[in-house]
Scaffold this motif. Structure first.
Motif, short mmCIF file in Angstrom:
data_model
loop_
_atom_site.label_atom_id
_atom_site.label_comp_id
_atom_site.label_asym_id
_atom_site.label_seq_id
_atom_site.Cartn_x
_atom_site.Cartn_y
_atom_site.Cartn_z
N ILE A 138 0.63 -0.67 -0.23
CA ILE A 138 0.29 -0.54 -0.08
C ILE A 138 0.76 1.42 0.24
O ILE A 138 1.64 1.26 1.22
N ARG A 139 0.63 1.69 -0.88
CA ARG A 139 1.82 3.04 -1.32
C ARG A 139 0.48 4.83 -1.21
O ARG A 139 -1.04 4.86 -1.38
N LEU A 140 0.45 5.75 -0.49
CA LEU A 140 0.11 6.79 0.10
C LEU A 140 1.01 8.29 -0.88
O LEU A 140 1.99 7.99 0.13
N PHE A 141 0.67 8.81 -1.54
CA PHE A 141 0.42 10.07 -1.20
C PHE A 141 -0.65 11.05 -1.23
O PHE A 141 -1.76 10.96 -1.57
N HIS A 142 0.15 12.08 0.01
CA HIS A 142 -1.07 13.06 0.52
C HIS A 142 -0.38 14.55 -0.55
O HIS A 142 0.91 14.97 -0.71
N VAL A 143 -1.91 14.91 -0.98
CA VAL A 143 -1.52 16.07 -1.95
C VAL A 143 -1.88 17.59 -0.45
O VAL A 143 -2.75 17.48 0.58
N VAL A 153 0.26 23.40 -12.16
CA VAL A 153 0.79 22.20 -12.31
C VAL A 153 1.89 21.34 -11.86
O VAL A 153 1.67 20.35 -11.90
N HIS A 154 2.74 22.36 -11.08
CA HIS A 154 3.85 21.06 -10.43
C HIS A 154 2.73 20.53 -9.16
O HIS A 154 3.50 19.39 -9.00
N GLY A 155 2.27 21.30 -8.46
CA GLY A 155 1.61 19.99 -7.54
C GLY A 155 2.94 19.66 -6.08
O GLY A 155 4.37 20.73 -6.11
N GLU A 156 2.58 19.68 -5.11
CA GLU A 156 3.12 18.88 -3.81
C GLU A 156 2.96 17.72 -3.23
O GLU A 156 1.27 16.87 -3.81
N GLY A 157 3.75 17.16 -2.89
CA GLY A 157 3.66 15.68 -2.30
C GLY A 157 4.59 13.95 -2.57
O GLY A 157 5.78 14.80 -2.93
N THR A 158 4.21 13.54 -1.82
CA THR A 158 4.97 12.42 -2.29
C THR A 158 4.55 11.11 -1.74
O THR A 158 4.04 11.31 -0.98
N TRP A 159 5.06 10.19 -2.43
CA TRP A 159 5.03 8.76 -2.55
C TRP A 159 5.80 7.71 -1.58
O TRP A 159 6.47 8.27 -0.58
N ARG A 160 4.67 7.79 0.05
CA ARG A 160 5.22 7.39 0.67
C ARG A 160 4.89 5.76 1.04
O ARG A 160 4.07 5.39 1.25
N VAL A 161 6.03 4.22 1.65
CA VAL A 161 5.53 3.52 2.17
C VAL A 161 5.15 3.42 2.92
O VAL A 161 4.88 4.70 4.03
N CYS A 162 3.34 2.44 3.15
CA CYS A 162 1.90 2.16 4.71
C CYS A 162 2.91 1.88 5.47
O CYS A 162 3.80 0.78 5.61
N THR A 163 3.60 2.95 6.60
CA THR A 163 4.22 2.40 7.57
C THR A 163 2.78 3.12 8.76
O THR A 163 2.77 3.94 8.28
N PRO A 164 3.52 2.32 10.07
CA PRO A 164 3.15 3.14 10.74
C PRO A 164 2.62 4.53 11.03
O PRO A 164 2.11 5.27 11.50
N GLU A 165 3.91 5.04 10.51
CA GLU A 165 4.58 6.46 10.98
C GLU A 165 3.92 7.15 9.01
O GLU A 165 3.30 8.17 10.05
N SER A 166 3.59 6.94 8.46
CA SER A 166 3.37 7.71 7.64
C SER A 166 1.97 7.12 6.96
O SER A 166 1.37 8.40 6.63
N VAL A 167 1.21 6.43 8.13
CA VAL A 167 -0.26 6.16 8.13
C VAL A 167 -0.77 7.49 8.83
O VAL A 167 -2.37 7.45 9.12
N LYS A 168 -0.38 7.54 9.90
CA LYS A 168 -0.88 8.39 10.84
C LYS A 168 -1.08 9.68 10.57
O LYS A 168 -2.42 9.59 11.43
N TYR A 169 -1.09 10.37 9.66
CA TYR A 169 -1.99 11.75 9.27
C TYR A 169 -2.55 11.30 7.80
O TYR A 169 -3.33 12.39 7.19
N PHE A 170 -3.08 10.00 7.68
CA PHE A 170 -3.47 10.20 6.24
C PHE A 170 -4.71 9.80 6.34
O PHE A 170 -5.15 9.26 7.38
N SER A 171 -5.55 9.84 5.23
CA SER A 171 -6.92 9.44 5.94
C SER A 171 -7.76 8.06 5.84
O SER A 171 -6.78 7.33 5.64
#
Length: 461
Positions: A138-143, A153-171
């Motif tokens: 599962i991979r997470l990209f937060h806009v 056109v450029h946008g902001e964000g980073t793909w992150r592998v799903c871990t307890p830390e990366s998912v903490k503030y994700f939807s």
């Protein structure tokens, strides 16, 4: 030695400053691409420069060329889903960019306002699940939240592998959707979360579409723009949070929004039809659109909440759409944010599993009002999506009202008969219409035998 070091450092800085090969933030390490699809890829380099792209899943060389504005684009063709990591190598003149750990699977866009934005950290059922959320597939990209008067056109964000830390503030809704999808399909799932609490749907819809329709523009004008926590002008969030990811290939969209449109509920279906049509056009994809009906909440003005829920049922007329009803998932009708997000995400996943991925024997659709028939002083209500009949939890069915030609509604007695409900009241000898769950905070107890709640409805207009 110092002079040599300074010289080399200066050369490195000059080379870095002259680097021109750039990609949108979506194209990065750890990304997931939609399987078995034409995938648009784009970026910027020196003007009129030859670009070559190599992908590790086959030996094809993709060639393109930047125009005189430095923009270039190409199309990749992805293989079937796999947990095998791939690379994408992009060459522009003497510059090279290698994207590592790229997976191929299913990519879903999550959007809306605060209940979609609501994080795992803040969800009652998120904290425990978060500790076990080591999900490399599962991979997470937060806009990042942003608004603009003109398309970006450029946008902001980073793909992150799903871990307890990366998912903490994700939807939380997004994560629980992805988790169930990944478990049932056994393929990688990517989520792009573009949501912002408090935003009305107008902000997610291109401004020119709203301005071209007098009805939509009048409703948008009533929104004002005095929210200190978010904008409400038409198109400004679309410009900064959706436009930069267009036309990235997605499997579908999940939408949880509507609370900020309860002041003008009568136009919501028309607004959403326009928004969905515009997104599908821009993404070059008639993707499925699955959405959550807003939850019961006591503090909406007038009948704004129940009228908007009615509009959300009517939105099923949008082709390739699906509705999740959550009137049973609320602990406190004075809180606009239901605490438990796992069942919401899983109900969305069930819709996708049945309607997008063709899985059988999964209950994914709530019963919906179909028709009424007057029978000797009573009214029989029939429903769609009740293959095994109806049940009421905790006693007889609640929240029914019935009226005659005078349009005075009285609390009604309701009795289940298989897949229909018989409604009557002693005060109404010659009934003409029925309402069910007809209040902003209504939490009725009528369900399909599979456990999915019946949404509010009325037989009159």
């Amino acid at each position: 030695m110092k002079r040599i070091f300074v010289f080399l450092f200066s050369v490195a800085c000059i080379a870095s400053a002259e680097a021109q090969l750039r990609l949108p933030s979506l194209f990065d390490n750890h990304m997931i691409l939609q399987q078995q699809s034409p995938i648009p890829i784009w970026g910027w380099s020196h003007p009129s420069q030859d670009i070559t792209i190599h992908v590790s899943w086959d030996t094809t060389t993709i060639k393109t060329k930047s125009d005189n504005t430095t923009y270039w684009s190409a199309t990749l063709y992805t293989p079937p889903a796999s947990n095998k990591p791939y690379t994408i190598t992009i060459q522009a003149g003497g510059e090279q960019r290698v994207l590592q750990d790229v997976l191929v699977g299913e990519v879903w866009l999550c959007s809306g306002q605060s209940n979609m934005e609501w994080s795992m950290e803040n969800s009652a059922d998120g904290k425990q699940a978060m500790a076990q959320a080591n999900d490399p597939a599962i991979r997470l990209f937060h806009v990042s939240k942003s608004a603009a008067s003109f398309p970006q056109v450029h946008g902001e964000g980073t793909w992150r592998v799903c871990t307890p830390e990366s998912v903490k503030y994700f939807s939380a809704v997004g994560y629980f959707f992805a988790k169930k999808l990944q478990q049932n399909l056994n393929i990688p799932v990517g989520l792009i979360n573009a949501s912002w609490g408090g935003t009305p749907a107008e902000t997610w819809t291109p401004e020119e579409i709203i301005n071209a329709d007098a009805t939509l523009k009048a409703a948008a004008d009533k929104q004002g723009d005095d929210r200190p926590w978010c904008p409400s002008r038409p198109g400004v969030v679309f410009n900064a949070m959706i436009n930069p990811i267009i036309p990235f290939r997605i499997a579908g969209t999940l939408w949880y929004q509507g609370e900020s449109n309860t002041g003008t509920p009568e136009t919501y279906k028309q607004l959403m039809e326009a928004m969905v049509a515009s997104w599908r056009k821009e993404f070059l994809n008639e993707f499925p659109f699955y959405y959550v009906q807003i939850a019961p909440y006591a503090d909406y003005g007038g009948e704004g909440g129940v009228l908007l829920r009615e509009q959300q049922v009517k939105m099923l007329q949008i082709p390739n759409s699906g509705l999740v009803v959550i009137s049973d998932l609320v602990e406190n009708v004075k809180d606009i944010h239901p605490k438990f997000k796992k069942p919401v995400g899983e109900r969305l996943a069930n819709l996708a599993l049945t309607d997008t991925y063709g899985k059988k024997d999964i209950a994914s659709k709530s019963p919906l009002y179909k028709a009424m028939k007057i029978e000797k002083g009573k009214i029989r209500i029939t429903f769609d999506h009740v293959p095994n009949g109806l049940i009421s939890k905790g006693g007889e069915p609640t929240e029914f009202q019935i009226a005659g030609e005078d349009k005075k509604f009285y609390p009604a007695k309701a009795k289940i008969e298989g897949s229909s409900v018989i409604v009557s009241a002693k005060e109404v000898k010659n009934p003409t219409s029925v309402r069910f769950g007809w209040s902003n905070a209504s939490m009725p107890n009528l369900f399909s035998k599979e456990g999915l709640p019946v949404p509010s409805f009325r037989t009159d207009n």
